[in-house]
Design a protein around this motif. Structure first.
Motif, mmCIF file in Angstrom:
data_model
loop_
_atom_site.group_PDB
_atom_site.id
_atom_site.type_symbol
_atom_site.label_atom_id
_atom_site.label_comp_id
_atom_site.label_asym_id
_atom_site.label_seq_id
_atom_site.Cartn_x
_atom_site.Cartn_y
_atom_site.Cartn_z
ATOM 1 N N SER A 38 0.891 -12.966 -1.105
ATOM 2 C CA SER A 38 1.892 -13.992 -0.793
ATOM 3 C C SER A 38 1.555 -14.713 0.511
ATOM 4 N N VAL A 39 0.978 -14.006 1.470
ATOM 5 C CA VAL A 39 0.524 -14.634 2.714
ATOM 6 C C VAL A 39 -0.589 -15.633 2.406
ATOM 7 N N GLU A 40 -1.538 -15.244 1.571
ATOM 8 C CA GLU A 40 -2.619 -16.158 1.184
ATOM 9 C C GLU A 40 -2.060 -17.409 0.526
ATOM 10 N N PHE A 41 -1.064 -17.234 -0.336
ATOM 11 C CA PHE A 41 -0.426 -18.384 -0.982
ATOM 12 C C PHE A 41 0.211 -19.292 0.058
ATOM 13 N N ALA A 42 0.931 -18.721 1.023
ATOM 14 C CA ALA A 42 1.615 -19.520 2.046
ATOM 15 C C ALA A 42 0.618 -20.320 2.887
ATOM 16 N N VAL A 43 -0.486 -19.708 3.269
ATOM 17 C CA VAL A 43 -1.502 -20.413 4.065
ATOM 18 C C VAL A 43 -2.133 -21.530 3.234
ATOM 19 N N ALA A 44 -2.435 -21.258 1.966
ATOM 20 C CA ALA A 44 -3.001 -22.297 1.086
ATOM 21 C C ALA A 44 -2.001 -23.433 0.896
ATOM 22 N N TYR A 73 9.455 -12.411 -0.203
ATOM 23 C CA TYR A 73 8.915 -12.005 1.090
ATOM 24 C C TYR A 73 9.235 -13.035 2.159
ATOM 25 N N LEU A 74 9.573 -12.541 3.344
ATOM 26 C CA LEU A 74 9.787 -13.362 4.525
ATOM 27 C C LEU A 74 8.659 -13.042 5.489
ATOM 28 N N MET A 75 7.988 -14.088 5.978
ATOM 29 C CA MET A 75 6.851 -13.866 6.864
ATOM 30 C C MET A 75 6.827 -14.882 7.985
ATOM 31 N N ASP A 76 6.496 -14.421 9.174
ATOM 32 C CA ASP A 76 6.213 -15.286 10.308
ATOM 33 C C ASP A 76 4.716 -15.205 10.553
ATOM 34 N N LEU A 77 4.052 -16.354 10.465
ATOM 35 C CA LEU A 77 2.598 -16.392 10.576
ATOM 36 C C LEU A 77 2.171 -17.324 11.699
ATOM 37 N N ARG A 103 -5.423 -26.421 18.076
ATOM 38 C CA ARG A 103 -4.020 -26.515 17.662
ATOM 39 C C ARG A 103 -3.642 -25.231 16.930
ATOM 40 N N LYS A 104 -2.482 -24.704 17.305
ATOM 41 C CA LYS A 104 -1.945 -23.508 16.661
ATOM 42 C C LYS A 104 -0.504 -23.781 16.281
ATOM 43 N N VAL A 105 -0.080 -23.206 15.167
ATOM 44 C CA VAL A 105 1.293 -23.356 14.710
ATOM 45 C C VAL A 105 1.858 -21.988 14.344
ATOM 46 N N ASN A 106 3.162 -21.854 14.502
ATOM 47 C CA ASN A 106 3.876 -20.675 14.042
ATOM 48 C C ASN A 106 4.750 -21.131 12.879
ATOM 49 N N CYS A 107 4.621 -20.456 11.759
ATOM 50 C CA CYS A 107 5.375 -20.828 10.559
ATOM 51 C C CYS A 107 6.160 -19.636 10.029
ATOM 52 N N THR A 108 7.317 -19.943 9.500
ATOM 53 C CA THR A 108 8.114 -18.961 8.775
ATOM 54 C C THR A 108 8.164 -19.415 7.324
ATOM 55 N N PHE A 109 7.763 -18.525 6.442
ATOM 56 C CA PHE A 109 7.755 -18.817 5.006
ATOM 57 C C PHE A 109 8.597 -17.785 4.283
ATOM 58 N N ILE A 110 9.279 -18.234 3.229
ATOM 59 C CA ILE A 110 9.927 -17.324 2.282
ATOM 60 C C ILE A 110 9.298 -17.614 0.925
ATOM 61 N N VAL A 111 8.656 -16.601 0.359
ATOM 62 C CA VAL A 111 7.894 -16.762 -0.880
ATOM 63 C C VAL A 111 8.428 -15.808 -1.938
ATOM 64 N N ASP A 112 8.744 -16.360 -3.100
ATOM 65 C CA ASP A 112 9.109 -15.565 -4.273
ATOM 66 C C ASP A 112 7.825 -15.296 -5.030
ATOM 67 N N GLN A 119 2.120 -16.217 -10.207
ATOM 68 C CA GLN A 119 3.130 -17.248 -9.968
ATOM 69 C C GLN A 119 3.787 -16.993 -8.617
ATOM 70 N N PHE A 120 3.738 -18.000 -7.767
ATOM 71 C CA PHE A 120 4.342 -17.921 -6.442
ATOM 72 C C PHE A 120 5.179 -19.180 -6.238
ATOM 73 N N THR A 121 6.337 -19.016 -5.634
ATOM 74 C CA THR A 121 7.211 -20.148 -5.364
ATOM 75 C C THR A 121 7.606 -20.115 -3.899
ATOM 76 N N LEU A 122 7.368 -21.209 -3.215
ATOM 77 C CA LEU A 122 7.789 -21.315 -1.825
ATOM 78 C C LEU A 122 9.263 -21.687 -1.815
ATOM 79 N N LEU A 123 10.097 -20.831 -1.261
ATOM 80 C CA LEU A 123 11.529 -21.067 -1.229
ATOM 81 C C LEU A 123 11.946 -21.802 0.038
ATOM 82 N N ASN A 124 11.209 -21.568 1.135
ATOM 83 C CA ASN A 124 11.546 -22.220 2.398
ATOM 84 C C ASN A 124 10.356 -22.112 3.344
ATOM 85 N N SER A 125 10.207 -23.110 4.196
ATOM 86 C CA SER A 125 9.164 -23.042 5.228
ATOM 87 C C SER A 125 9.563 -23.885 6.423
#
Length: 130
Positions: A38-44, A73-77, A103-112, A119-125
């Motif tokens: 799910s982390v790989e999906f969020a980064v992609a 899953y909830l992740m801070d990356l 450049r660096k960014v901090n992201c919060t993702f919620i992935v189903d 199958q992965f669905t981004l619910l929020n970012s």
């Protein structure tokens, strides 16, 4: 007496419903297989939606959580911009850009996640520059 059983049943159903709504995220291991995918999906997803030419790669997982009884899953990356282009292979081994383009960014993702169906669905970012 006869009204007591339906009343108790109704209260039990209501209690289960309230419990299900209040499911919270709980800490999990960053190494959990389905979380890592799910982390790989969020980064992609971040790279595909980003207008910059350079790709970003994962620097650190700051938070790893899973919603109870689900595959959400909830992740801070922390992500860093690399010198590689988005569609280059092996972005994980690509060097980071150094000043002035750093450049660096901090992201919060919620992935189903439904990894057995790929199958992965981004619910929020949300992302912010750090």
């Amino acid at each position: 007496m006869f009204l007591t059983a339906p009343l108790l049943l109704g209260l039990a159903v209501l209690g289960i419903h309230v419990w299900a709504i209040q499911m919270e995220f709980v800490d999990i291991s960053k190494d959990l297989d389905y979380f890592a995918v799910s982390v790989e999906f969020a980064v992609a997803w971040f790279n595909s939606g980003n207008t910059e030419e350079q790709a970003y790669k994962l620097l650190e997982v700051r938070r790893a959580q899973q919603k109870s009884w689900t595959m959400i899953y909830l992740m801070d990356l922390d992500l860093g911009r690399t010198i590689c282009k988005k569609h280059d292979e092996d972005i994980d081994n690509c060097p980071l850009q150094e000043s002035p383009g750093e450049r660096k960014v901090n992201c919060t993702f919620i992935v189903d996640s439904r990894p057995w169906f790929t199958q992965f669905t981004l619910l929020n970012s949300t992302c912010q520059q750090i």
